[in-house]
Design a protein around this motif. Structure first.
Motif, PDB file in Angstrom:
ATOM      1  N   PHE A   1       0.713  -0.944  -0.077  1.00 23.29           N
ATOM      2  CA  PHE A   1       0.027   0.047  -0.047  1.00 23.29           C
ATOM      3  C   PHE A   1       0.742   1.113  -0.030  1.00 23.29           C
ATOM      4  CE2 PHE A   1      -2.927   3.181   1.029  1.00 23.29           C
ATOM      5  CZ  PHE A   1      -3.673   2.723   1.140  1.00 23.29           C
ATOM      6  N   THR A   2       0.917   2.159  -1.328  1.00 20.85           N
ATOM      7  CA  THR A   2       1.452   3.378  -1.075  1.00 20.85           C
ATOM      8  C   THR A   2       0.690   4.377  -0.272  1.00 20.85           C
ATOM      9  OG1 THR A   2       2.784   2.549  -3.264  1.00 20.85           O
ATOM     10  CG2 THR A   2       2.759   4.756  -2.672  1.00 20.85           C
ATOM     11  N   ILE A   3       1.276   5.424   0.751  1.00 12.58           N
ATOM     12  CA  ILE A   3       0.279   5.915   1.080  1.00 12.58           C
ATOM     13  C   ILE A   3       0.314   7.735   0.091  1.00 12.58           C
ATOM     14  CG2 ILE A   3       0.169   7.525   3.385  1.00 12.58           C
ATOM     15  CD1 ILE A   3       0.551   4.678   4.129  1.00 12.58           C
ATOM     16  N   GLY A   4      -0.796   7.685  -0.038  1.00 13.28           N
ATOM     17  CA  GLY A   4      -1.237   9.007  -1.068  1.00 13.28           C
ATOM     18  C   GLY A   4      -0.661   9.433  -2.168  1.00 13.28           C
ATOM     19  N   CYS A   5      -0.591   8.068  -2.970  1.00 18.57           N
ATOM     20  CA  CYS A   5       0.035   7.784  -4.092  1.00 18.57           C
ATOM     21  C   CYS A   5      -0.831   8.311  -5.474  1.00 18.57           C
ATOM     22  CB  CYS A   5       0.654   6.820  -4.188  1.00 18.57           C
ATOM     23  SG  CYS A   5       1.101   6.183  -6.167  1.00 18.57           S
ATOM     24  N   ASP A   6      -1.095   8.927  -6.563  1.00 16.76           N
ATOM     25  CA  ASP A   6      -1.815   8.776  -7.727  1.00 16.76           C
ATOM     26  C   ASP A   6      -2.437   7.529  -7.229  1.00 16.76           C
ATOM     27  OD1 ASP A   6      -0.938  11.764  -8.079  1.00 16.76           O
ATOM     28  OD2 ASP A   6      -2.865  11.451  -6.690  1.00 16.76           O
ATOM     29  N   ARG A   7      -1.315   6.464  -8.190  1.00 15.25           N
ATOM     30  CA  ARG A   7      -1.505   5.287  -9.009  1.00 15.25           C
ATOM     31  C   ARG A   7      -1.803   4.419  -7.918  1.00 15.25           C
ATOM     32  NH1 ARG A   7       1.821   1.240  -9.011  1.00 15.25           N
ATOM     33  NH2 ARG A   7       3.539   2.347  -8.195  1.00 15.25           N
ATOM     34  N   GLY A   8      -3.270   3.813  -8.095  1.00 20.83           N
ATOM     35  CA  GLY A   8      -3.365   2.815  -6.733  1.00 20.83           C
ATOM     36  C   GLY A   8      -3.661   3.442  -5.386  1.00 20.83           C
ATOM     37  N   ALA A   9      -4.567   4.708  -5.520  1.00 15.55           N
ATOM     38  CA  ALA A   9      -4.472   5.620  -4.384  1.00 15.55           C
ATOM     39  C   ALA A   9      -5.750   4.527  -3.625  1.00 15.55           C
ATOM     40  CB  ALA A   9      -4.759   6.866  -4.212  1.00 15.55           C
ATOM     41  N   GLY A  10      -5.879   4.394  -2.640  1.00 18.15           N
ATOM     42  CA  GLY A  10      -6.609   3.777  -1.310  1.00 18.15           C
ATOM     43  C   GLY A  10      -6.882   2.447  -1.535  1.00 18.15           C
ATOM     44  N   SER A  11      -5.693   1.663  -1.830  1.00 17.84           N
ATOM     45  CA  SER A  11      -6.108   0.279  -2.049  1.00 17.84           C
ATOM     46  C   SER A  11      -4.725  -0.282  -2.146  1.00 17.84           C
ATOM     47  CB  SER A  11      -6.304   0.058  -3.456  1.00 17.84           C
ATOM     48  OG  SER A  11      -5.876   0.516  -4.807  1.00 17.84           O
ATOM     49  N   TRP A  12      -5.210  -1.758  -1.608  1.00 19.36           N
ATOM     50  CA  TRP A  12      -3.526  -2.484  -1.994  1.00 19.36           C
ATOM     51  C   TRP A  12      -3.578  -3.100  -3.353  1.00 19.36           C
ATOM     52  CZ3 TRP A  12      -1.035  -3.412   2.849  1.00 19.36           C
ATOM     53  CH2 TRP A  12      -1.579  -3.131   3.827  1.00 19.36           C
TER      54      TRP A  12
END
Length: 428
Positions: free
Chosen positions: A220-231
């Motif tokens: 999970f990437t915090i605050g990333c636009d690519r795939g934000a909000g998901s594992w």
């Protein structure tokens, strides 16, 4: 006459405001950026209320990164951060004290210390995993903003999560930061064990036997636009198939790589996960360092610390510094100190060395003292931390401070949510 005076005042006030607005418009944005980035976080947070534009400006990740970098060089920002479990409370677990910043504390009320696992503190950001509910929170110590991550896709959503009838889920969450991209990431290594019920035809007794065992990896990437909000499920090339039982839960992030201690049969190695490549690597531990006490990060380098050994009129600590991860180049350093010194336990890093705690004689708050082990000068000296006299630190085996962190801390204004304009709309 009164009407005339009122109109004059109104005109004067209007022209004054117009003059202020004109002056404000004449200030270049880069100048405003430069000024705000040099102020303490407490002041900057108040300026978010000036306007919608300023709020968006302050929530920008670039500004947060610049402010953090300058906080490191400021005397006020370059503070010591002390955190420890509160033995008098069962639910509110952890307190954070920032030197020279008013010694405020942060109480995480929903965390039960009996089940909570805390990551290391990375640039003022902390990851908290509740082993019972499998809730994962990310907390910014400076702003006290906390977000809860979505539930991992590997964990079923049902009561008693972690045990799904004949399937047992054992997630391990690790936290890290990649300086080359500015991303904070959470890695979930989840061991999934399936069981089947076997009934003895003779006595009718039933037993559970392992039918399958797999390991799933998510990030999970915090605050990333690519795939934000998901594992995201990943295939990082885990080198040891299903062998997870000997992988330590504690990890250390250094130079964009998460490290774990891994014991496999009679072999001790380090397992490393590159946050940019999202791949695993095996790092061999030097033979002399086998059985090392613990590991820390100092100035981006991984440091292994051996046990304190006694000698004639002096004690020593052996340290191994990983200078080159790809070629696995280690450098050994030995630090000497007087034999009458107490047993020292590393609890954090500061500038070019380690911070160590020691308990002098008896278990009372005033007995704790802090020392600084400089890896460049190879000297150990006592450092003045008056807060240690007013807190009661939990003590584990042979005088070891339990769950205590005393480390360097610089303010971080990073917003944990991905959309800065969402905050601006609330303030503007």
């Amino acid at each position: 006459m009164g009407s005339s005076i009122s109109q004059m005042r109104s005109s004067s006030s209007s022209s004054s405001r117009e003059s202020v607005n004109n002056n404000r418009q004449q200030i270049p944005e880069d100048v405003i950026l430069d000024i705000l980035s040099r102020l303490p976080a407490k002041s900057v947070v108040r300026f978010r209320r000036v306007s919608r534009a300023w709020c968006s400006f302050i929530h920008d990740p670039f500004f947060a990164s610049l402010h953090h970098a300058r906080s490191i060089t400021r005397d006020k920002g370059n503070a010591l951060l002390l955190s420890y479990p509160d033995p008098s409370s069962s639910s509110t677990s952890f307190f954070f004290f920032e030197r020279k910043q008013g010694f405020r504390n942060l109480q995480i009320s929903h965390v039960d210390q009996q089940y909570a696992c805390l990551s290391e503190i990375i640039r003022g950001i902390l990851c908290i995993h509740d082993r019972r509910s499998h809730r994962v929170d990310i907390c910014n110590i400076t702003t006290q903003e906390t977000i809860t991550l979505p539930r991992s896709t590997n964990i079923p959503i049902r009561p008693g999560a972690g045990v799904d009838f004949d399937i047992v889920y054992e997630p391990r969450y690790s936290f890290g930061f990649n300086s080359s991209t500015g991303d904070y990431k959470v890695l979930n290594i989840c061991s999934i064990t399936g069981y089947k019920l076997q009934v003895n035809p003779i006595n009718g007794l039933s037993t559970r036997e392992v039918s399958r065992k797999t390991v799933e990896f998510e990030i999970f990437t915090i605050g990333c636009d690519r795939g934000a909000g998901s594992w995201r499920k990943i295939d990082p090339g885990y080198p040891y198939d299903q062998e997870l039982y000997s992988l330590t839960s504690e990890s250390v992030c250094a130079d964009g790589v998460i490290h774990w201690r891994h014991r496999l049969l009679d072999q001790e190695i380090l397992l490393a996960f590159d946050l940019q490549q999202e791949k695993f690597q095996i790092i061999q531990v030097p033979k002399e360092a086998l059985g090392f006490q613990l590991m820390k990060q100092v100035k981006g380098c991984l440091v292994l610390m051996g046990h304190v050994t006694s000698g004639y009129n002096r004690n020593k600590i052996d340290l191994w510094i990983l200078e080159d991860r790809r070629d696995q180049v280690w450098m050994k350093e030995t630090v000497l100190f007087p034999s009458y010194s107490p047993c020292l336990w590393p609890v954090g890093s500061f500038k070019t060395g380690l911070i160590l705690l020691a308990q002098h004689g008896c278990a009372n708050p005033a007995a704790w003292a802090a020392y600084y082990c400089d890896l460049e000068t190879k000297n150990i000296c006592m450092i003045h931390v008056p807060e240690l006299k007013s807190v009661k630190l939990p003590c584990g085996e042979v005088g070891k401070p339990s769950g205590v962190v005393l480390t360097v801390h610089a303010e971080n204004l990073l917003s944990l949510t991905s959309n800065a304009y969402e905050h601006a709309g609330k303030k503007g």
